[in-house]
Design an enzyme around this catalytic site. Structure first.
Site, PDB file in Angstrom:
ATOM      1  N   ASP A 181      24.124  72.950 -40.508  1.00  0.00           N
ATOM      2  CA  ASP A 181      23.561  71.660 -40.108  1.00  0.00           C
ATOM      3  C   ASP A 181      24.798  70.824 -39.786  1.00  0.00           C
ATOM      4  O   ASP A 181      25.496  70.367 -40.700  1.00  0.00           O
ATOM      5  CB  ASP A 181      22.771  71.012 -41.242  1.00  0.00           C
ATOM      6  CG  ASP A 181      22.149  69.694 -40.797  1.00  0.00           C
ATOM      7  OD1 ASP A 181      22.840  68.912 -40.110  1.00  0.00           O
ATOM      8  OD2 ASP A 181      20.981  69.432 -41.136  1.00  0.00           O
ATOM      9  N   HIS A 182      25.096  70.663 -38.499  1.00  0.00           N
ATOM     10  CA  HIS A 182      26.427  70.148 -38.158  1.00  0.00           C
ATOM     11  C   HIS A 182      26.649  68.709 -38.634  1.00  0.00           C
ATOM     12  O   HIS A 182      27.780  68.273 -38.759  1.00  0.00           O
ATOM     13  CB  HIS A 182      26.717  70.310 -36.659  1.00  0.00           C
ATOM     14  CG  HIS A 182      26.041  69.316 -35.780  1.00  0.00           C
ATOM     15  ND1 HIS A 182      24.720  69.406 -35.438  1.00  0.00           N
ATOM     16  CD2 HIS A 182      26.506  68.192 -35.165  1.00  0.00           C
ATOM     17  CE1 HIS A 182      24.406  68.396 -34.652  1.00  0.00           C
ATOM     18  NE2 HIS A 182      25.466  67.636 -34.466  1.00  0.00           N
ATOM     19  N   HIS A 244      18.915  67.055 -39.937  1.00  0.00           N
ATOM     20  CA  HIS A 244      20.000  66.079 -40.025  1.00  0.00           C
ATOM     21  C   HIS A 244      19.640  64.834 -40.853  1.00  0.00           C
ATOM     22  O   HIS A 244      20.376  64.438 -41.751  1.00  0.00           O
ATOM     23  CB  HIS A 244      20.438  65.618 -38.630  1.00  0.00           C
ATOM     24  CG  HIS A 244      20.769  66.740 -37.695  1.00  0.00           C
ATOM     25  ND1 HIS A 244      21.392  67.893 -38.100  1.00  0.00           N
ATOM     26  CD2 HIS A 244      20.568  66.888 -36.360  1.00  0.00           C
ATOM     27  CE1 HIS A 244      21.556  68.698 -37.050  1.00  0.00           C
ATOM     28  NE2 HIS A 244      21.063  68.107 -35.985  1.00  0.00           N
TER      29      HIS A 244
HETATM   30  C1  BG6 Z   1      21.099  68.638 -32.405  1.00  0.00           C
HETATM   31  C2  BG6 Z   1      19.779  68.392 -31.761  1.00  0.00           C
HETATM   32  O1  BG6 Z   1      20.923  69.331 -33.617  1.00  0.00           O
HETATM   33  O2  BG6 Z   1      21.739  67.392 -32.667  1.00  0.00           O
HETATM   34  C3  BG6 Z   1      19.946  67.585 -30.475  1.00  0.00           C
HETATM   35  O3  BG6 Z   1      19.158  69.647 -31.458  1.00  0.00           O
HETATM   36  C4  BG6 Z   1      20.730  66.329 -30.759  1.00  0.00           C
HETATM   37  O4  BG6 Z   1      18.678  67.268 -29.919  1.00  0.00           O
HETATM   38  C5  BG6 Z   1      22.009  66.639 -31.507  1.00  0.00           C
HETATM   39  O5  BG6 Z   1      21.025  65.707 -29.509  1.00  0.00           O
HETATM   40  C6  BG6 Z   1      22.715  65.387 -31.943  1.00  0.00           C
HETATM   41  O6  BG6 Z   1      23.965  65.716 -32.470  1.00  0.00           O
HETATM   42  P1  BG6 Z   1      25.200  64.720 -32.369  1.00  0.00           P
HETATM   43  O7  BG6 Z   1      26.295  65.387 -33.117  1.00  0.00           O
HETATM   44  O8  BG6 Z   1      25.487  64.548 -30.909  1.00  0.00           O
HETATM   45  O9  BG6 Z   1      24.742  63.431 -32.999  1.00  0.00           O
END
Ligand code: BG6
Length: 495
Positions: A181-182, A244
């Site tokens: 989960d980045h 997230h």
């Molecule tokens: C991803 C989603 O996990 O996270 C995308 O699938 C979203 O829809 C993205 O745009 C957002 O990540 P970040 O790091 O750009 O806030």
């Protein structure tokens, strides 16, 4: 520094994630001298490429997407030596045996045992196929040194998540599976743990006695771009909230773990998810709001409505915006609402958490010009700005006693996004070193699904007749404002 020789096979080696995130992250780790000296990347997909052609493709990705900008020739020359390519058929064990042969060549050359990482940067319906073929082939599956990396979505509901977990766990141990989960790798998100647990002044305030409510907001300016076919089957509840935003909630609400042991930290997070009050089907409308964007104008250009986007059904009922309220039923948080909101095509891209404190118990400034002290606020800005800011009341300098809200700011000493590691750098280094703290454990994923299932079921079974209900470039549907206004609060949009 990590010294164990490591080979990483990237399935989906020609895909977007590999070019945008995985390779730039590994390259930046290399520049920082964080990779083991004996390190190799094997990219794979169906398409045939010569090694050189494949490296050129990845270099384009780095030049376009790396936070450190264009690669320097001599750095790239050294890094790209570590990359080879092999075309494969993911469904065919034979391809995996070829990987195994390649790896055994590295072993002979390096004369050491190695760690092998299988990065599944492919569609989730292939995770199990890859796992099965690893187990059927000559490829290594050593409990200590073999690791499998997968990306969300982990299932599309509770049942399918359980099936996926169960299947993977017949082949790998939980300790070998790294579910990304980045958001957990983002710099400021990691700092919440330090802020909460390395400062004595936080803990006495961090509860229902002093906090009035919490807001977790991840708004995005972009629409679904070219991901219509994935997104139309998912929706923002699955895409963002289930993972997230709920993980951010966990970090704010969790009890202090005894130490940073990966399982102890994750135990505390699972407890939060389990404490979230279950939304009963009849109350979904009073706890959650959905939206779908219509057309609108963004920076002078007209942008299409969601239903007119590529690969989206013209009568789609999929939500591109969601706002909801949760209660965490435990001693610390009883009665304190947590508001979550996220959406596409909104006015601004901004991820932040706001801890809104209660007002002072007694106002002694009644005869003054500005006579009501505003309640304190802690603003945790995750992106694009990185900052942690306390809003306090202060006397305006001058002859009168006039109140003014001032900021005490930790702004990462002016460091910008490019100066600090990207989430994927942190996370990949953790996989290489075998630290699972920032990865989703099977029970965490399932507990998060349990939280959203009542809303998911209700939304899927009840079409929203109002869609589209917010124009592009706005702050979302009006009833999202009403959701929070009925409790006497409002969404806080940062300048
Ligand atoms: C991803 C989603 O996990 O996270 C995308 O699938 C979203 O829809 C993205 O745009 C957002 O990540 P970040 O790091 O750009 O806030």
């Amino acid at each position: 520094n990590i010294t164990k020789p490591t080979v990483i096979i990237v399935f989906g080696g020609n895909g977007d994630l590999t070019k945008r995130k995985i390779i730039p992250a590994l390259y930046n780790l290399f520049l920082e001298n964080r990779l083991p000296e004996k390190f190799a990347i094997i990219g794979t997909s169906r398409t045939e490429f010569k090694d050189q052609k494949y490296r050129d493709l990845l270099l384009d990705g780095i030049n376009e997407f790396s936070r450190t900008g264009k690669a320097k020739k001599e750095d790239w020359a050294k890094f790209s030596e570590k990359i080879t390519y092999q075309a494969s058929n993911i469904k065919d064990v034979g391809s995996y045996n070829e990987f195994a042969d390649k790896i055994s060549d590295y072993k002979k050359e390096w004369k050491e045992d190695i760690s092998t990482l299988y990065y599944c940067a492919v569609s989730p319906d292939l995770f199990c196929t890859i796992a099965e073929n690893v187990s059927k082939s000559k490829l290594e599956n050593n409990r200590e040194t073999t690791r499998m990396i997968i990306e969300k979505p982990f299932g599309r509901d509770l049942e399918s998540a359980k099936t996926l977990n169960a299947k993977l766990l017949t082949i790998f141990d939980e300790k070998q599976i790294y579910r990304i989960d980045h958001y957990l790798g983002k710099e400021v998100v990691q700092n919440v743990m330090a802020f909460r647990f390395a400062n004595t002044i936080m803990e006495p305030l961090w509860n229902r006695t002093h906090i009035e409510h919490v807001q977790i907001s991840v708004t995005e300016k972009i629409g679904v771009e070219d991901r219509g076919s994935y997104f139309d089957n998912a929706g923002i509840l699955r895409d963002m909230i289930q993972n997230h935003l709920l993980q951010l909630l966990c970090i704010i609400a969790m009890e202090p773990p005894i130490n940073f042991d990966a399982d102890l930290v994750r135990d505390r997070k699972v407890e939060v998810l389990k404490a979230i009050r279950k939304i009963v089907p009849g109350s979904v409308d009073s706890m959650a709001v959905r939206g779908q964007y219509g057309s609108g104008w963004v920076e002078g250009k007209e942008v299409p409505a969601y239903r007119d986007e590529l690969d989206v059904k013209p009568d789609s009922n999929t939500e591109t915006y969601a706002a909801m309220k949760f209660y965490v039923d435990n001693w610390r948080w009883q009665g304190i609402p947590f508001y979550l909101r996220t959406g596409k095509r909104l006015f601004k891209s901004d991820s932040h958490i706001i801890i809104q404190f209660k007002e002072v118990p007694h106002n002694m400034f009644q005869n003054q010009e500005r006579n009501i002290p505003k309640a304190n606020r802690l603003i945790i800005s995750i992106q694009p700005d990185m900052a942690i800011k306390f809003q306090l009341e202060s006397k305006t300098p001058g002859l009168e006693m006039t109140l003014n809200t001032v900021d005490m700011v930790f702004d990462y000493s002016g460091k910008t996004k490019g100066d600090s590691p990207e989430a994927y750098e942190t996370l990949l280094l953790d996989v290489i070193s075998g630290d699972q703290t920032l990865f989703m454990r099977a029970d965490q994923v399932e507990a998060a699904w349990e939280v959203v299932m009542p809303i998911l079921d209700y939304w899927e079974n009840n079409k929203n007749a109002d869609f589209p209900n917010y124009p592009a470039n706005s702050w979302g549907p009006e009833n999202a404002d009403a959701l929070i206004a009925k409790d006497g609060f409002h969404w806080i949009n940062l300048p």
